[in-house]
Design an enzyme around this catalytic site. Structure first.
Site, PDB file in Angstrom:
ATOM      1  CD  GLU A 110      -3.143  -0.923   2.119  1.00  0.00           C
ATOM      2  OE1 GLU A 110      -4.244  -1.445   1.878  1.00  0.00           O
ATOM      3  OE2 GLU A 110      -2.910  -0.299   3.174  1.00  0.00           O
ATOM      4  CD  GLU A 142      -4.282  -5.424   2.184  1.00  0.00           C
ATOM      5  OE1 GLU A 142      -5.147  -4.893   2.916  1.00  0.00           O
ATOM      6  OE2 GLU A 142      -3.071  -5.204   2.290  1.00  0.00           O
TER       7      GLU A 142
END
Length: 377
Positions: free
Chosen positions: A163, A270
């Site tokens: 991320e 995710e």
């Protein structure tokens, strides 16, 4: 032909000859799986996972139900836990491969959680110059993959960062502009290390860059492309309705546009959804009522429907798969720095209190309609 040219050609041919083959996508070319980074810890804490009342191995259950990939995070030097360290990651990848699953190694490039709100450099790298950090990140990535390859556990896919919405190794600086000259150097160093490991190893892993939430994908990758970030194969994105400003239709549009604009495969790497709003312990659950989407109630059936529909949406948009985050992080006698038990037990794939497998597992072997040419988007 000059001797130097001949020598260079011979060296290049030797390099190609010894290079490992590129990692192949799973049968059907659709990656379906889960992040199982917590499994070793949960088992040490007494968790027993069950199917029809009988204990089952976490990795074999994922494979049995139709999964084909396990994601696992790695921290550089976490002094606060013995998990997500190299020995723990080696154990996880070994278990995944033994069960017939591929492995996706997720480099956090931190001693702790790195995510869309923070990218805190490992303590050993914090005071280094940019040149030194570039070298440290490259060497650490290469060394980790070489060690795994020597152990016959080379991962089939590798994330260069987790991320990485903020600047890599940039600390906790929400909203601060990215120094793309520095950021590109760090990202390219990680990418080049994976490529180098693959050239001399038993397998050449696919390389992923990972950004949180679909609304951030196009701006980030536009900037990365302009800055000269190159050599990656896959765009990974997180999608949680709680933290995203965009709905499922916008997620679909983003997957299709990212694939078209950058010519890369795209995967939702995710996601998660609650099967109940009730808790099994005193730890505050991360996904509560504010994580719900109309049409998908917080029930076992709603969780299952969300995963099937999300995966079909991804396939329709031209994406290559979906990976669920920590479906085995159940409530146990252990806890975290944030509370006793689990912050995620209501979004796992197991009920309370026996940890019996829920209907959501069916999404792994659901028969997804594959888009025809010209249908996507």
């Amino acid at each position: 032909m000059k001797p130097r040219v001949i020598a260079a050609l011979v060296a290049a041919a030797a390099t190609v000859a010894q290079a490992g083959p590129p990692a192949s996508p799973p049968r059907g070319a659709l990656y379906l799986g889960a992040d199982l980074s917590y499994v070793n810890e949960m088992e040490d804490c007494g968790a027993v996972f069950r199917l029809h009342g009988k204990p089952v191995d976490a990795f074999k259950l994922l494979k049995r139900e139709g999964g084909n990939i396990v994601r696992v995070r790695i921290w550089v030097n976490p002094t606060w836990t013995k998990y997500s360290t190299y020995p723990d990651v080696l154990k996880t990848i070994r278990r995944a491969h033994a069960a017939g699953l591929q492995a996706l190694l997720d480099f956090h490039y931190s001693d702790d959680w790195a995510d869309g709100g923070k990218q805190i450099a490992p303590a050993a790298w914090a005071n280094l110059s940019t040149d030194e950090q570039v070298k440290a990140l490259h060497d650490y990535t290469l060394d980790t993959l070489r060690r795994l390859d020597v152990a016959h556990q080379m991962p089939e896919m590798v994330q260069v960062g987790n991320e990485t919405n903020p600047e890599l190794l940039g600390g906790k600086v929400p909203g601060q502009p990215i120094n793309w000259e520095r950021n590109a150097r760090l990202l390219n160093a990680g990418i080049e290390a994976v490529q180098e490991a693959g050239r001399a190893g038993s397998l050449a892993p696919r390389i992923m860059l990972h950004i949180a939430q679909p609304e951030n994908i196009l701006p980030w990758f536009d900037a990365a492309t302009k800055a000269g970030v190159h050599g990656y194969d896959v765009i990974g994105m997180s999608y949680y309705s709680k933290w995203s400003k965009w709905n499922l239709a916008q997620l679909k549009q983003t997957i299709a546009e990212a694939k078209r604009r950058y010519g890369k495969d795209v995967i939702v790497v995710e996601t998660g959804y609650p099967f109940t709003l009730q808790g099994a312990d005193t730890a505050k659950n991360l996904l509560s009522e504010d994580a719900l989407i109309p049409g998908y109630p917080a029930t076992p059936e709603g969780q299952h429907k969300y995963m099937v529909d999300l995966t079909q949406l991804t396939v329709d948009a031209g994406g290559i798969g979906v990976v669920y985050w920590e479906p085995y992080w159940v409530s146990t006698r252990c806890g975290t720095r944030w509370g006793h038990g689990s912050d995620w037990e209501n979004a796992t794939w197991f009920d309370y209190p026996k940890h019996e497998a829920l209907p959501v597992f069916e999404w792994l072997h659901h028969k997804y309609r594959r888009a025809r040419q010209g249908e996507r988007g």
